[in-house]
Design a protein around this motif. Structure first.
Motif, mmCIF file in Angstrom:
data_model
loop_
_atom_site.group_PDB
_atom_site.id
_atom_site.type_symbol
_atom_site.label_atom_id
_atom_site.label_comp_id
_atom_site.label_asym_id
_atom_site.label_seq_id
_atom_site.Cartn_x
_atom_site.Cartn_y
_atom_site.Cartn_z
ATOM 1 N N PHE A 147 -4.987 -0.569 4.189
ATOM 2 C CA PHE A 147 -5.309 0.617 3.716
ATOM 3 C C PHE A 147 -5.088 1.726 4.509
ATOM 4 O O PHE A 147 -4.749 2.965 4.305
ATOM 5 C CB PHE A 147 -6.460 0.835 2.781
ATOM 6 N N ILE A 151 -2.408 4.705 4.807
ATOM 7 C CA ILE A 151 -2.913 6.264 4.666
ATOM 8 C C ILE A 151 -1.996 7.093 5.928
ATOM 9 O O ILE A 151 -1.756 8.190 5.881
ATOM 10 C CB ILE A 151 -4.524 6.529 4.806
ATOM 11 N N THR A 208 0.723 -1.130 -0.072
ATOM 12 C CA THR A 208 -0.168 0.049 0.075
ATOM 13 C C THR A 208 1.007 1.436 0.057
ATOM 14 O O THR A 208 0.264 2.290 -0.298
ATOM 15 C CB THR A 208 -0.982 -0.099 1.043
ATOM 16 N N ILE A 218 -7.504 5.709 -3.720
ATOM 17 C CA ILE A 218 -7.008 4.293 -3.678
ATOM 18 C C ILE A 218 -6.986 3.809 -4.949
ATOM 19 O O ILE A 218 -7.871 3.512 -5.370
ATOM 20 C CB ILE A 218 -7.458 3.542 -2.715
ATOM 21 N N LEU A 228 -1.845 4.781 -3.161
ATOM 22 C CA LEU A 228 -2.188 5.821 -2.311
ATOM 23 C C LEU A 228 -2.056 7.212 -2.747
ATOM 24 O O LEU A 228 -0.787 7.284 -2.994
ATOM 25 C CB LEU A 228 -2.041 5.507 -0.955
#
Length: 365
Positions: free
Chosen positions: A262, A266, A40, A248, A50
């Protein structure tokens, strides 16, 4: 023909017949196997997973990999030979077909459902991460879906904001069903809503929508597996307004199980330093708006996929710990988490190298 030769020929023909039968006879099973893992914090298909704009971000190194499971399609009919091979293989799992596709669900229906769950998991991941950072997020209850042919069709629309039901203010999605089911089938229920178009216009203008309208709907009788009750044919959900943009970018993935990873990705990009300390961490788990981590399916396949990719730590939903710990891949530490806060605490220990106190999964949970 000598008796021995005849016996061998008969045995060979019988074996061939059994093999042919095994190939031709379909069995009601499906296969799960390790799917791709995606960092991610990195890129996928040439672009960052991201993408955040309108707020200061920081360079985040290391790995916070979400994991997936590859499954046979709904319309694929496995034969007996494939099922036996899958049962014997260590890196796959054979399960009843109805486990993956209950109630005769088609491939199209399953794909649509997975896409909706994936979209919702992204929204919840954003909310959970921002709440953990103390960033305010505006939320409201909306009409998520309208069942075709139901009393609500043409009366309510996806995206309508539900302000009240029968004059009682709605604070969370579950309030809607509670108020509707107070009625008997055939009785009328009044929804106070902000139409979806007006809400969208207000969001675009960065103002609050103030005009509401009352919509009266006659309830019908439910036809699902539960006890008969009054329904109008909608599902309620939550929508949010974020103070800056978080996108995303990850195609060809479905389901809600990437929510935790996720959220951590972030959080990492919005804070200085590196959550992992450069370590390779993977994981799985649903997440809700309050940061609670929920269980997922196929955890045994996900741990194998993570280890094969190079992960050394795997953030595991508490409710999946017992199943995951029964066959932990060598070199992988399973870390039990119940909330995003638990995950952040575990990552602090991992990056400091002080891993003795990590809450590890056991076969008891």
């Amino acid at each position: 023909m000598p008796r021995r030769t005849a016996t061998m020929l008969a045995s060979t023909l019988m074996l061939i017949a059994l093999l042919c039968a095994g190939v031709l006879i379909p069995v009601p099973y499906a296969e799960m196997s390790p799917g791709p893992t995606v960092n991610t914090l990195g890129e996928h298909d040439g672009e960052p997973v991201l993408q955040i704009s309108g707020h200061k971000t920081y360079q985040a190194d290391g790995h916070l990999n979400m994991t997936t499971v590859r499954v046979t399609s709904a319309d694929y009919r496995m034969n007996l030979v494939e099922a036996v091979y899958g049962w014997l293989a260590h890196d796959s799992k054979i399960v009843p077909h109805d486990t993956l596709y209950p109630d005769g669900k088609t491939e199209e229906q399953s794909t649509q459902e997975n896409a909706e769950e994936f979209s919702q998991s992204q929204e919840s991941a954003k909310v959970a991460a921002l709440k953990e950072l103390g960033v305010p997020v505006k939320s409201w209850v909306i009409v998520s879906t309208v069942v075709k042919g139901s009393p609500a069709e043409g009366r309510l629309h996806a995206g309508d904001v539900i302000k009240a039901v029968d004059g009682t203010a709605i604070k969370q999605p579950s309030d809607v069903a509670k108020l509707v089911t107070k009625h008997k089938p055939g009785q009328k229920v009044v929804f106070t809503v902000v139409p979806a178009k007006e809400q969208a216009a207000a969001e675009k203008a960065n103002t609050a929508a103030t005009r509401t309208q009352d919509v009266t709907i006659t309830t019908a009788t439910s036809h699902d597996t539960g006890a008969p009750r009054a329904v109008v044919g909608i599902s309620a959900g939550t929508d949010h307004t974020f103070p800056f943009t978080i996108d995303i970018k990850l195609a060809d993935v479905g389901g809600p199980s990437a929510g935790l990873m996720f959220a951590l990705g972030i959080y990492d990009k919005l804070t200085p330093g590196n959550l992992t300390g450069g370590k390779f961490v993977a994981g799985t788990g649903t997440i809700d708006d309050n940061g609670t981590v929920g269980p997922i399916g196929g955890v045994e396949m996900k741990t194998v996929g993570a280890r094969d990719r190079g992960a050394r730590y795997f953030l595991t939903p508490a409710d999946n710990c017992a199943a995951a710990a029964k066959d932990t891949p060598g070199g992988l530490t399973l870390v039990k988490v119940k909330t995003i806060g638990d995950a952040l605490d575990a990552l602090k220990d991992i990056r400091s190298g002080d891993t003795a106190a990590l809450p590890k999964c056991t076969t008891k949970g």
